[in-house]
Enzyme design. Structure first.
Site: not given
Ligand code: GLC
Ligand code: GLC
Length: 816
Positions: A487
């Site tokens: 993300d």
């Molecule tokens: C933040 C977190 C990440 C998550 C994203 C989406 O960027 O670091 O882990 O997946 O939020 O909510």
């Molecule tokens: C968080 C989010 C997941 C994403 C991951 C890496 O765990 O929930 O959807 O793939 O971060 O960013």
């Protein structure tokens, strides 16, 4: 150092000192009513949705961290001394403190000046309430007069409003008290048809429902004035902060134990039957009273608690292993399976790190969570898949998240995470392998929940893959969109504005950012799709999917290959990411994992080279970091990943979700030592003895462990709600121990360290029970090439589909 120990027999983790490095929590509830509970009784409860139906209040990020909970106070009425048997909030020095976190229940107890007390907290199956069974024992040689106070603070339902809109909230709170039961009915007069209740089985000396009366002005939960003085005020809340507390007086003979049952619950009434008598403003209690009466009876509490334990025995019985490793046994048989059920239920909503007001259900998260629980509750997995697919957009794309209460896509976040649709295909594949229920493919499911758009689920899967094929970049790799699995790799974001969301902002249109990760995922998914299509009798699609996988493989092996590892992406300008050409972030874990899991490079040596590079550059004793070198400053063209300090989260943290891909990759490359080694590095149970470093619960995975560039290397954060649970379960059970559901049978294909000896597995699959013994002598590192089923020999390592669905079969496998 440890703060407790496992009791595998009882399926509990027993915490023996209250001052754990962080609050160590557990979950109550498994259907509609849920709560989190810490080892010192902190936490809160909600009905279905942690934001929209919050029952009790909790103050996140407070000092101390864990404030608000299901607190019980005891007071010695002769001396005025008072304490909480759960340590918090009074923090008296206790004897024999213990917190036993079990499956769906928690028991917290201790002894203080000769008075023992223990509270069992759980949610009975099928009910929208939680039980607190409090037992108080007088261990003194003399009689003891003790006052007991329970307490909760009601949340005014909508948790975000509750935290922000004080000009309104301070005037809306309302309760009723009838027969000693405290009913919380804020907003019931208007648009709500639900209320909460707080009941107690013992005759009351008094009660309180107004927080200020109970605590006293300028006091906290550590020294409520009512407890200090030993007298409830019978307060009725009008506005301000409604709460619930019952005052019970106990007169205990030496050795005597008294049991008090407390209930906190949720109830809905039909809109046209809310009041009794009709026309009044009094809650109609005719539906709730029988429920309260039933569970105030200790005999029914005992039955319900037994039923909960039986429920877990049944669920866990579907897969049980008995290996030479206590870590593997307890994680597979108990804790990892349990965590998978919790992530199924809660997604990413409520934990100590997820406030319950943030994220809904993730499209990709929920699809992956399914991989870890589909064998336990296939019917609910089916329902979940349909729910997820119903939020899919007609383009085949997906809302990144949806709301559990409405099951609608979340417009605030929107879509454009181009990996999302692939995960739905993987989820459906896992379901089909487990159940053989091909009828799900014909199930009519709408797009974006719009009536009239219903198409068979099969069509959704086809569009999922077409979505990527319609969005290929200059190298032939899938365009990344807002982000892929990571993300925080935001290649179209270019954010220079504080507060702007990295997830939803695209400041530059028209770029060509591509993802090697999605390329690998696409290969994995298309190959599954080919099998699903064949199952569905669609040979045209089967061939098209296999062809698409083959040509994407070629693209990944050229544009996606860096010489010693798989590249990560191409940015907006077409510049490579995750390559030797990059001074920082030259190698990333995700493409190494997913490409090899997809089978790319297994034949031509690329996979082995990539695995060697992972070991050399990314692996640490605490797990495998996400990228290396870490980003030391903000790269506008890479986005959020470069906002985190080095070693945390997606910037070179050990992002545990990705590690099992490498375990699977090691197993697929026939390296059982490597696979199990990576497994144990992040395995919570194996890290128990370094709890002072790890700091999170030793019985469940955390999303992240600080990487080698962080000053706190080895420290875990964000425990419980993470895709880490499902993927580790898959890695250990399906690839290392090798027991894998497939479309046409159950595979027995362990890849183990040479030092391992024989082990046994019991697996229920498609109605039959297989008692499998894997025969192996120490020193062997081979694979299984033949089986006997009830003494009959089978070539290969696949147990064919059961002939007798309810049969019990003895399977012997031989490692050669
Ligand atoms: C933040 C977190 C990440 C998550 C994203 C989406 O960027 O670091 O882990 O997946 O939020 O909510
Ligand atoms: C968080 C989010 C997941 C994403 C991951 C890496 O765990 O929930 O959807 O793939 O971060 O960013």
């Amino acid at each position: 150092m440890r703060y407790g120990h496992f009791d595998d027999e009882r399926r509990e983790y027993i915490i023996t000192r209250p001052d754990t490095p962080l609050p160590w929590i557990n979950y109550l509830g498994s259907e509609a009513y849920f709560g989190i509970i810490s080892n010192t009784a902190g936490g809160y409860s909600f009905y279905r949705d942690a934001r929209l139906r919050r029952l009790t209040r909790y103050r996140y990020n407070n000092a101390p961290l864990d404030v608000g909970g299901r607190y019980v106070y005891l007071r010695d009425d002769e001396t005025g001394d008072f304490w909480s048997p759960s340590w918090q909030p009074t923090q008296r020095e206790l004897e024999d403190y213990s917190c036993r976190h079990g499956l769906g229940y928690t028991v917290i107890g201790s002894k203080y000046k000769g008075i023992r007390a223990e509270t069992l907290y759980f949610v009975p199956l099928g009910e929208d309430l939680e039980v607190w069974r409090i037992r108080v024992t007088n261990d003194r040689p003399t009689r003891a007069k003790v006052s007991l106070f329970d307490s909760i603070e009601f949340c005014l339902w909508e948790a975000l409003e509750d935290n922000t809109n004080f000009q309104r909230n301070y005037s809306t709170g309302q309760v009723e008290v009838e027969d000693g039961v405290i009913y919380h009915k804020t907003e019931y007069r208007e648009r709500r048809n639900h209320f909460a209740f707080f009941a107690c089985s013992a005759p009351l000396a008094g009660f309180d429902t107004q927080r200020d009366n109970f605590l006293g002005a300028y006091r906290g939960w550590d020294r409520p004035i009512v407890v200090e003085e030993g007298k409830a005020t019978d307060s009725i809340a009008h506005g301000w902060q409604p709460m619930g507390s019952h005052h019970v007086k106990l007169d205990l003979a030496p050795g005597e134990t008294r049991e008090v049952v407390v209930l906190l619950g949720y109830q809905e009434n039909p809109n046209d039957d809310k009041f009794d008598p009709p026309g009044s403003q009094t809650i109609n209690k005719k539906r709730v009273k029988p429920v309260i009466a039933r569970y105030l009876d200790p005999a029914n509490v005992e039955i319900a608690f037994q039923a909960l334990n039986d429920h877990w025995t049944r669920l866990l019985g579907i897969l049980q292993v008995d290996t030479g490793s206590e870590h593997v046994n307890r994680m597979v048989n108990i804790w990892n399976a349990y965590q998978c059920m919790v992530t199924f239920n809660l997604s990413r909503s409520a934990s100590l790190f997820e406030s319950g007001i943030g994220r809904g259900m993730g499209f990709r998260d929920s699809s992956q969570d399914l991989l870890g629980f589909v064998h336990m509750i296939p019917a609910r997995a089916r329902e979940r898949l349909i729910d997820i697919a119903a939020t899919q957009l007609p383009t085949g794309g997906a809302y990144h998240q949806y709301q559990p209460l409405t099951k609608r896509g979340n417009n605030d976040i929107g879509g454009g995470f181009n990996d999302d649709p692939c995960w739905l295909v993987l989820g459906v594949a896992a379901y089909l392998k487990e159940t053989g229920d091909v009828a799900i493919l014909d199930e009519l499911v709408p797009y974006d929940n719009k009536p009239g758009t219903e198409m068979p689920l099969y069509d959704h899967l086809q569009r999922s893959l077409q979505y990527n094929l319609d969005r290929l970049g200059p190298h032939g790799l899938p365009l990344i969109g807002r982000a892929d699995w990571n993300d925080c790799l935001n290649l179209n974001c270019f954010s220079e504005t504080p507060g702007e969301s990295f997830q939803t902002t695209e400041n530059k249109g028209g770029g060509v950012a591509e993802s090697v990760f999605i390329g690998g995922l696409f290969v994995l998914t298309s190959n599954e799709m080919a099998k699903i299509a064949a199952l569905h009798g669609d040979t045209v699609q089967a061939k098209a999917s296999a062809d698409a996988a083959a040509s994407m493989t070629r693209v990944v092996e050229t544009a996606g290959w860096d010489g010693d590892w798989f590249r990560r992406a191409y940015d907006y300008f077409g510049k490579v990411v995750g390559s030797k050409e990059n001074a920082e972030g030259s190698i990333f874990i995700e493409p190494q994992g997913i490409c090899i899991v997809a089978g790319i490079g297994l034949e031509n040596g690329m996979a082995q080279k990539a695995l060697d590079s992972v070991e050399e550059r990314l692996a640490t004793k605490h797990g495998i970091v996400l990228n290396n070198p870490a980003f030391t400053h903000y790269y506008l063209e890479l986005g959020e990943i470069s906002t985190y300090p080095e070693g945390y989260k997606e910037n070179a943290g050990i992002f545990c979700h990705t590690n099992p891909w490498l375990m699977i990759a090691e197993a697929m490359s026939n390296d059982g030592e490597g696979a199990l080694d990576y497994y144990l590095r992040i395995c919570p149970s194996a890290r128990e003895e370094i709890s002072e470093i790890h700091r999170c619960e030793p019985y469940v995975y955390a999303q992240m462990i600080a990487g080698k560039d962080a000053p706190t290397h080895g420290e875990a954060k964000n425990s419980w709600l993470s895709g880490t649970a499902a993927w580790n379960f898959v890695a250990i059970s399906q690839w290392i121990l090798g027991i894998r559901a497939e479309y046409d049978g159950l595979r027995v294909d362990p890849v183990l360290p040479a030092a391992w000896e024989s082990f046994t597995v019991t697996r229920q699959f498609r109605g039959a029970t297989y008692k499998i013994r894997i025969n192996k002598t120490r020193g062997q590192a081979g694979r299984v090439s033949s089986l006997t089923i009830d003494g009959r020999k089978v070539e290969g390592n696949l147990i064919p589909l059961p002939v007798r669905p309810d049969g019990v079969f003895e399977v012997e496998a031989f490692v050669k």
